[in-house]
Design a protein around this motif. Structure first.
Motif, mmCIF file in Angstrom:
data_model
loop_
_atom_site.group_PDB
_atom_site.id
_atom_site.type_symbol
_atom_site.label_atom_id
_atom_site.label_comp_id
_atom_site.label_asym_id
_atom_site.label_seq_id
_atom_site.Cartn_x
_atom_site.Cartn_y
_atom_site.Cartn_z
ATOM 1 N N ASP A 167 0.397 -1.153 -0.569
ATOM 2 C CA ASP A 167 0.148 -0.193 -0.180
ATOM 3 C C ASP A 167 0.568 1.283 0.227
ATOM 4 O OD1 ASP A 167 0.911 0.153 2.935
ATOM 5 O OD2 ASP A 167 -0.868 -0.216 3.455
ATOM 6 N N TYR A 168 0.422 2.362 0.594
ATOM 7 C CA TYR A 168 0.914 3.294 -0.106
ATOM 8 C C TYR A 168 1.775 4.389 0.814
ATOM 9 C CZ TYR A 168 2.037 9.089 -0.183
ATOM 10 O OH TYR A 168 3.110 9.780 -0.432
ATOM 11 N N LEU A 169 1.272 3.031 1.949
ATOM 12 C CA LEU A 169 2.221 3.666 3.626
ATOM 13 C C LEU A 169 3.385 2.988 3.994
ATOM 14 C CD1 LEU A 169 3.109 4.586 6.239
ATOM 15 C CD2 LEU A 169 1.522 3.546 7.189
ATOM 16 N N SER A 170 3.791 1.727 2.731
ATOM 17 C CA SER A 170 4.017 0.659 2.810
ATOM 18 C C SER A 170 5.935 1.152 1.379
ATOM 19 C CB SER A 170 4.050 -0.598 3.009
ATOM 20 O OG SER A 170 2.909 -0.741 3.945
ATOM 21 N N ARG A 171 4.645 1.552 0.503
ATOM 22 C CA ARG A 171 5.597 2.234 -0.666
ATOM 23 C C ARG A 171 6.811 3.118 0.426
ATOM 24 N NH1 ARG A 171 3.684 1.653 -6.668
ATOM 25 N NH2 ARG A 171 2.544 -0.589 -6.529
ATOM 26 N N SER A 172 6.239 4.346 0.555
ATOM 27 C CA SER A 172 6.941 4.651 1.244
ATOM 28 C C SER A 172 7.833 4.344 2.589
ATOM 29 C CB SER A 172 5.534 6.124 1.736
ATOM 30 O OG SER A 172 4.709 6.865 1.405
ATOM 31 N N ASN A 232 0.446 15.510 -8.818
ATOM 32 C CA ASN A 232 -1.173 16.141 -7.186
ATOM 33 C C ASN A 232 -0.327 16.744 -6.218
ATOM 34 O OD1 ASN A 232 -2.770 14.815 -9.598
ATOM 35 N ND2 ASN A 232 -1.619 13.452 -8.974
ATOM 36 N N ILE A 233 -0.991 17.647 -5.591
ATOM 37 C CA ILE A 233 -0.539 18.315 -4.494
ATOM 38 C C ILE A 233 -2.070 18.396 -3.996
ATOM 39 C CG2 ILE A 233 1.034 20.754 -3.259
ATOM 40 C CD1 ILE A 233 1.633 21.038 -5.957
ATOM 41 N N GLU A 234 -1.638 17.858 -2.377
ATOM 42 C CA GLU A 234 -3.363 18.215 -1.752
ATOM 43 C C GLU A 234 -2.712 19.029 -0.339
ATOM 44 O OE1 GLU A 234 -5.793 15.348 1.193
ATOM 45 O OE2 GLU A 234 -3.961 14.600 0.365
ATOM 46 N N PHE A 235 -4.098 20.022 -0.182
ATOM 47 C CA PHE A 235 -4.051 21.452 0.366
ATOM 48 C C PHE A 235 -4.949 20.501 1.601
ATOM 49 C CE2 PHE A 235 -1.916 22.868 -2.736
ATOM 50 C CZ PHE A 235 -0.596 23.570 -2.886
ATOM 51 N N ARG A 236 -4.805 21.268 3.006
ATOM 52 C CA ARG A 236 -5.413 21.136 3.992
ATOM 53 C C ARG A 236 -6.850 21.765 3.525
ATOM 54 N NH1 ARG A 236 -0.634 21.140 6.292
ATOM 55 N NH2 ARG A 236 -0.249 19.187 7.541
ATOM 56 N N HIS A 237 -6.499 22.869 3.070
ATOM 57 C CA HIS A 237 -7.592 23.916 2.428
ATOM 58 C C HIS A 237 -7.834 24.786 1.237
ATOM 59 C CE1 HIS A 237 -7.157 25.001 6.616
ATOM 60 N NE2 HIS A 237 -5.892 25.277 7.238
ATOM 61 N N ILE A 285 -0.070 18.609 2.530
ATOM 62 C CA ILE A 285 -0.972 17.660 2.857
ATOM 63 C C ILE A 285 0.366 16.845 2.190
ATOM 64 C CG2 ILE A 285 -2.414 15.386 3.182
ATOM 65 C CD1 ILE A 285 -4.433 17.585 3.950
ATOM 66 N N SER A 286 0.077 16.204 1.013
ATOM 67 C CA SER A 286 0.560 15.354 0.046
ATOM 68 C C SER A 286 0.871 16.247 -1.043
ATOM 69 C CB SER A 286 0.482 13.995 -0.269
ATOM 70 O OG SER A 286 -0.961 14.223 -0.891
#
Length: 307
Positions: A167-172, A232-237, A285-286
Protein backbone atom coordinates in the motif's frame (compact mmCIF):
# COMPACT_ATOMS: atom_id res chain seq x y z
CA UNK A 1 33.65 6.21 -8.43
CA UNK A 2 34.33 2.56 -7.54
CA UNK A 3 32.14 -0.04 -9.26
CA UNK A 4 30.05 -2.33 -7.09
CA UNK A 5 28.87 -4.51 -10.00
CA UNK A 6 30.36 -4.97 -13.46
CA UNK A 7 28.96 -7.05 -16.32
CA UNK A 8 31.12 -7.86 -19.33
CA UNK A 9 29.34 -9.21 -22.43
CA UNK A 10 26.80 -11.18 -20.38
CA UNK A 11 24.29 -13.35 -22.27
CA UNK A 12 21.66 -15.90 -21.25
CA UNK A 13 19.44 -17.98 -23.50
CA UNK A 14 16.62 -20.44 -23.03
CA UNK A 15 15.88 -22.94 -25.83
CA UNK A 16 17.94 -20.94 -28.33
CA UNK A 17 16.11 -17.71 -27.48
CA UNK A 18 18.24 -15.01 -25.87
CA UNK A 19 16.82 -13.54 -22.64
CA UNK A 20 19.93 -11.35 -22.38
CA UNK A 21 22.29 -10.53 -25.23
CA UNK A 22 25.81 -9.19 -24.69
CA UNK A 23 25.17 -6.83 -21.75
CA UNK A 24 28.12 -4.74 -20.57
CA UNK A 25 27.39 -2.29 -17.75
CA UNK A 26 28.93 -0.97 -14.55
CA UNK A 27 27.01 -0.05 -11.42
CA UNK A 28 28.62 2.34 -8.96
CA UNK A 29 29.01 1.41 -5.31
CA UNK A 30 26.40 3.04 -3.10
CA UNK A 31 24.11 3.91 -6.01
CA UNK A 32 20.51 2.97 -6.79
CA UNK A 33 20.30 1.35 -10.22
CA UNK A 34 16.95 0.58 -11.83
CA UNK A 35 16.01 -1.83 -14.60
CA UNK A 36 12.73 -1.38 -16.44
CA UNK A 37 11.12 -2.99 -19.46
CA UNK A 38 8.12 -4.90 -20.71
CA UNK A 39 7.27 -8.37 -19.41
CA UNK A 40 9.74 -10.80 -20.96
CA UNK A 41 12.37 -8.12 -21.57
CA UNK A 42 14.95 -9.95 -19.42
CA UNK A 43 14.67 -7.97 -16.16
CA UNK A 44 14.18 -10.92 -13.81
CA UNK A 45 16.80 -12.98 -15.62
CA UNK A 46 19.35 -10.21 -15.13
CA UNK A 47 18.48 -9.87 -11.44
CA UNK A 48 18.79 -13.63 -10.90
CA UNK A 49 22.25 -13.55 -12.44
CA UNK A 50 23.28 -10.62 -10.24
CA UNK A 51 21.91 -12.42 -7.18
CA UNK A 52 24.16 -15.43 -8.06
CA UNK A 53 21.27 -17.96 -8.24
CA UNK A 54 21.57 -18.19 -12.03
CA UNK A 55 24.71 -18.47 -14.15
CA UNK A 56 25.14 -16.60 -17.43
CA UNK A 57 25.84 -18.66 -20.53
CA UNK A 58 28.50 -16.18 -21.66
CA UNK A 59 30.35 -13.26 -20.11
CA UNK A 60 31.65 -12.37 -16.65
CA UNK A 61 29.96 -10.75 -13.65
CA UNK A 62 32.02 -8.99 -10.99
CA UNK A 63 30.57 -8.01 -7.62
CA UNK A 64 32.80 -6.03 -5.26
CA UNK A 65 35.65 -6.72 -7.68
CA UNK A 66 35.24 -10.50 -7.53
CA UNK A 67 34.32 -12.78 -10.42
CA UNK A 68 31.21 -14.49 -9.04
CA UNK A 69 32.04 -17.72 -10.86
CA UNK A 70 35.32 -17.92 -8.94
CA UNK A 71 34.34 -16.40 -5.56
CA UNK A 72 30.71 -17.41 -5.12
CA UNK A 73 30.87 -17.95 -1.33
CA UNK A 74 32.42 -14.53 -0.71
CA UNK A 75 29.91 -12.78 -2.95
CA UNK A 76 26.91 -14.53 -1.38
CA UNK A 77 27.88 -13.02 2.00
CA UNK A 78 27.30 -9.46 0.79
CA UNK A 79 24.35 -9.91 -1.60
CA UNK A 80 20.65 -10.17 -0.70
CA UNK A 81 17.87 -10.88 -3.19
CA UNK A 82 14.12 -10.25 -3.09
CA UNK A 83 12.49 -12.08 -6.02
CA UNK A 84 9.05 -11.32 -7.44
CA UNK A 85 7.55 -14.23 -5.48
CA UNK A 86 7.25 -15.22 -1.81
CA UNK A 87 10.40 -16.34 0.01
CA UNK A 88 8.87 -17.13 3.40
CA UNK A 89 7.51 -20.45 4.69
CA UNK A 90 3.72 -20.00 4.94
CA UNK A 91 3.45 -22.64 7.67
CA UNK A 92 5.93 -21.01 10.05
CA UNK A 93 4.91 -17.95 12.02
CA UNK A 94 6.31 -14.57 11.05
CA UNK A 95 8.78 -14.72 13.96
CA UNK A 96 9.80 -18.29 13.13
CA UNK A 97 10.55 -17.18 9.57
CA UNK A 98 12.76 -14.38 10.85
CA UNK A 99 14.57 -16.63 13.31
CA UNK A 100 15.17 -19.21 10.57
CA UNK A 101 16.64 -16.50 8.35
CA UNK A 102 18.76 -15.19 11.24
CA UNK A 103 20.17 -18.68 11.84
CA UNK A 104 21.09 -18.99 8.15
CA UNK A 105 22.86 -15.62 8.27
CA UNK A 106 24.61 -16.39 11.57
CA UNK A 107 22.89 -13.62 13.52
CA UNK A 108 23.00 -14.33 17.28
CA UNK A 109 20.01 -13.54 19.58
CA UNK A 110 21.48 -10.28 20.93
CA UNK A 111 22.20 -9.02 17.45
CA UNK A 112 18.70 -10.11 16.40
CA UNK A 113 17.15 -7.70 18.90
CA UNK A 114 19.48 -4.88 17.82
CA UNK A 115 19.30 -5.18 14.04
CA UNK A 116 16.22 -7.21 13.07
CA UNK A 117 13.54 -5.94 15.44
CA UNK A 118 14.03 -2.30 14.34
CA UNK A 119 13.30 -3.48 10.77
CA UNK A 120 10.18 -5.25 12.03
CA UNK A 121 9.04 -2.05 13.70
CA UNK A 122 9.93 0.08 10.66
CA UNK A 123 7.79 -2.08 8.36
CA UNK A 124 5.03 -2.35 10.99
CA UNK A 125 5.03 -6.13 11.40
CA UNK A 126 4.97 -6.43 15.21
CA UNK A 127 1.33 -7.57 15.43
CA UNK A 128 1.71 -10.19 12.70
CA UNK A 129 4.78 -12.01 14.04
CA UNK A 130 2.76 -14.57 16.04
CA UNK A 131 0.52 -15.35 13.05
CA UNK A 132 1.20 -17.54 10.03
CA UNK A 133 1.89 -16.00 6.59
CA UNK A 134 -0.77 -18.25 5.04
CA UNK A 135 -3.27 -15.91 6.74
CA UNK A 136 -1.48 -12.68 5.74
CA UNK A 137 -2.67 -10.25 3.12
CA UNK A 138 -0.49 -9.86 0.03
CA UNK A 139 1.03 -6.63 1.35
CA UNK A 140 1.96 -8.13 4.75
CA UNK A 141 3.62 -11.10 3.03
CA UNK A 142 5.68 -8.71 0.95
CA UNK A 143 6.74 -6.70 4.01
CA UNK A 144 7.86 -9.89 5.78
CA UNK A 145 9.97 -10.83 2.76
CA UNK A 146 11.46 -7.33 2.56
CA UNK A 147 12.53 -7.52 6.21
CA UNK A 148 14.11 -10.94 5.59
CA UNK A 149 16.00 -9.49 2.61
CA UNK A 150 17.37 -6.55 4.61
CA UNK A 151 18.51 -8.74 7.53
CA UNK A 152 22.24 -9.23 7.99
CA UNK A 153 23.22 -5.79 6.68
CA UNK A 154 23.92 -6.80 3.04
CA UNK A 155 26.07 -4.47 0.95
CA UNK A 156 24.29 -5.22 -2.35
CA UNK A 157 20.49 -5.54 -2.39
CA UNK A 158 18.70 -6.91 -5.46
CA UNK A 159 14.96 -6.16 -5.57
CA UNK A 160 12.57 -7.56 -8.20
CA UNK A 161 9.35 -5.48 -8.29
CA UNK A 162 9.78 -4.65 -4.57
CA UNK A 163 6.59 -2.56 -4.21
CA UNK A 164 4.35 -5.29 -5.63
CA UNK A 165 1.31 -5.59 -3.36
CA UNK A 166 2.36 -2.78 -1.02
CA UNK A 167 0.00 0.00 0.00
CA UNK A 168 0.97 3.67 -0.17
CA UNK A 169 2.38 3.79 3.38
CA UNK A 170 4.48 0.66 2.93
CA UNK A 171 5.82 1.92 -0.40
CA UNK A 172 6.82 5.16 1.30
CA UNK A 173 8.63 3.27 4.07
CA UNK A 174 10.55 1.19 1.52
CA UNK A 175 11.50 4.20 -0.57
CA UNK A 176 12.63 6.07 2.56
CA UNK A 177 14.82 3.08 3.54
CA UNK A 178 16.49 3.12 0.12
CA UNK A 179 17.01 6.89 0.21
CA UNK A 180 18.43 6.71 3.76
CA UNK A 181 21.03 4.17 2.62
CA UNK A 182 22.19 5.96 -0.52
CA UNK A 183 25.97 5.93 -0.61
CA UNK A 184 26.13 3.07 1.89
CA UNK A 185 24.47 0.20 0.05
CA UNK A 186 24.09 -0.62 -3.64
CA UNK A 187 20.50 -1.20 -4.72
CA UNK A 188 19.53 -2.82 -8.02
CA UNK A 189 15.80 -2.97 -8.61
CA UNK A 190 13.31 -3.66 -11.36
CA UNK A 191 10.07 -1.75 -11.61
CA UNK A 192 7.48 -0.60 -14.09
CA UNK A 193 6.57 2.36 -11.90
CA UNK A 194 8.07 5.47 -13.52
CA UNK A 195 7.21 7.66 -10.52
CA UNK A 196 9.27 5.40 -8.23
CA UNK A 197 12.19 5.25 -10.66
CA UNK A 198 12.24 9.02 -11.02
CA UNK A 199 12.17 9.42 -7.24
CA UNK A 200 14.95 7.08 -6.14
CA UNK A 201 17.14 5.88 -9.03
CA UNK A 202 20.52 7.48 -9.73
CA UNK A 203 20.62 5.73 -13.10
CA UNK A 204 18.46 3.29 -15.00
CA UNK A 205 18.36 1.15 -18.09
CA UNK A 206 15.50 0.04 -20.31
CA UNK A 207 15.70 -3.57 -21.45
CA UNK A 208 13.94 -4.62 -24.64
CA UNK A 209 14.27 -8.21 -25.93
CA UNK A 210 17.37 -8.74 -23.82
CA UNK A 211 19.21 -5.65 -25.04
CA UNK A 212 19.73 -2.21 -23.50
CA UNK A 213 17.60 0.38 -25.29
CA UNK A 214 18.31 3.25 -22.90
CA UNK A 215 21.03 3.83 -20.29
CA UNK A 216 21.30 7.04 -18.34
CA UNK A 217 19.96 9.43 -15.74
CA UNK A 218 16.65 11.23 -15.55
CA UNK A 219 18.34 14.29 -17.07
CA UNK A 220 19.52 12.19 -20.05
CA UNK A 221 16.03 10.82 -20.53
CA UNK A 222 14.37 14.23 -20.37
CA UNK A 223 16.84 15.60 -22.92
CA UNK A 224 15.95 12.87 -25.43
CA UNK A 225 12.33 11.89 -24.81
CA UNK A 226 9.28 14.02 -24.03
CA UNK A 227 7.64 12.55 -20.92
CA UNK A 228 4.86 14.80 -19.59
CA UNK A 229 4.56 14.69 -15.81
CA UNK A 230 1.31 14.95 -13.82
CA UNK A 231 1.93 16.18 -10.27
CA UNK A 232 -0.80 16.22 -7.60
CA UNK A 233 -0.58 18.52 -4.56
CA UNK A 234 -3.15 18.09 -1.79
CA UNK A 235 -3.80 21.06 0.52
CA UNK A 236 -5.54 21.28 3.88
CA UNK A 237 -7.65 24.22 2.80
CA UNK A 238 -7.70 23.93 -0.99
CA UNK A 239 -5.38 25.46 -3.56
CA UNK A 240 -7.58 28.11 -5.20
CA UNK A 241 -5.26 31.01 -4.42
CA UNK A 242 -2.24 29.00 -5.51
CA UNK A 243 -3.84 28.23 -8.87
CA UNK A 244 -4.08 31.95 -9.60
CA UNK A 245 -0.43 32.39 -8.57
CA UNK A 246 0.86 29.53 -10.71
CA UNK A 247 -0.95 30.44 -13.92
CA UNK A 248 2.06 32.39 -15.19
CA UNK A 249 4.86 30.04 -14.07
CA UNK A 250 6.78 29.15 -17.23
CA UNK A 251 7.38 25.48 -16.36
CA UNK A 252 3.65 24.72 -16.09
CA UNK A 253 1.68 23.58 -19.12
CA UNK A 254 -1.67 23.28 -17.32
CA UNK A 255 -3.16 23.63 -13.82
CA UNK A 256 -6.29 21.65 -12.87
CA UNK A 257 -8.52 22.37 -9.86
CA UNK A 258 -9.55 19.07 -8.20
CA UNK A 259 -10.98 20.55 -4.99
CA UNK A 260 -8.44 20.27 -2.17
CA UNK A 261 -5.99 18.88 -4.71
CA UNK A 262 -4.51 20.68 -7.68
CA UNK A 263 -2.91 18.86 -10.59
CA UNK A 264 0.05 20.47 -12.31
CA UNK A 265 1.06 19.27 -15.76
CA UNK A 266 4.67 19.92 -16.80
CA UNK A 267 6.88 18.76 -19.66
CA UNK A 268 8.86 16.53 -17.30
CA UNK A 269 9.50 15.71 -13.65
CA UNK A 270 12.40 18.17 -13.41
CA UNK A 271 10.06 21.05 -14.26
CA UNK A 272 7.63 19.81 -11.60
CA UNK A 273 10.44 19.86 -9.01
CA UNK A 274 11.21 23.45 -10.07
CA UNK A 275 7.55 24.36 -9.49
CA UNK A 276 7.60 22.83 -5.99
CA UNK A 277 10.44 25.16 -5.04
CA UNK A 278 8.10 28.11 -5.67
CA UNK A 279 5.31 26.80 -3.41
CA UNK A 280 4.86 27.32 0.33
CA UNK A 281 4.62 23.70 1.51
CA UNK A 282 3.35 24.42 5.04
CA UNK A 283 -0.28 23.83 4.02
CA UNK A 284 0.50 20.75 1.90
CA UNK A 285 -0.78 17.34 3.01
CA UNK A 286 0.72 15.21 0.27
CA UNK A 287 2.54 15.36 -3.06
CA UNK A 288 2.35 12.61 -5.66
CA UNK A 289 2.93 12.28 -9.37
CA UNK A 290 3.12 10.01 -12.35
CA UNK A 291 4.51 9.91 -15.85
CA UNK A 292 3.71 7.74 -18.83
CA UNK A 293 3.73 3.95 -18.70
CA UNK A 294 6.69 1.83 -19.75
CA UNK A 295 4.86 0.81 -22.94
CA UNK A 296 4.54 4.44 -24.03
CA UNK A 297 8.18 5.11 -23.20
CA UNK A 298 9.38 2.18 -25.30
CA UNK A 299 7.09 3.22 -28.14
CA UNK A 300 8.70 6.66 -28.07
CA UNK A 301 12.19 5.15 -27.98
CA UNK A 302 11.38 3.07 -31.05
CA UNK A 303 9.68 5.87 -32.95
CA UNK A 304 12.44 8.41 -32.19
CA UNK A 305 15.20 5.83 -32.81
CA UNK A 306 17.10 6.72 -29.67
CA UNK A 307 20.02 4.38 -29.04
Amino acid sequence: MEASITLKNVSKHFKKKYALSGLSIGIEKGSTFAIIGRNGAGKSTLLRILSTIMKPDNGIVYIDGKDISQHLKDVKKIVAYLPDHDIHDPWLSGMENLLKRAMYLGIDPREFQKSVMPLVKMFKLEKELTEFPVTYSRGVKRRLDIVQTFMGNPEVIILDEPTMGLDYLSRSILIRYILDHKGKKTFVLSSNEFSEIQTIADRWIVLDHGKIRFDGTLENMVAQIELPFFGNIEFRHGGYQLIKTLQHVKEIKEVRDLGKTIQIVTDNVLDFVAVLKKINLEDVISISGSSIHIEEFLDQLNSDEVY
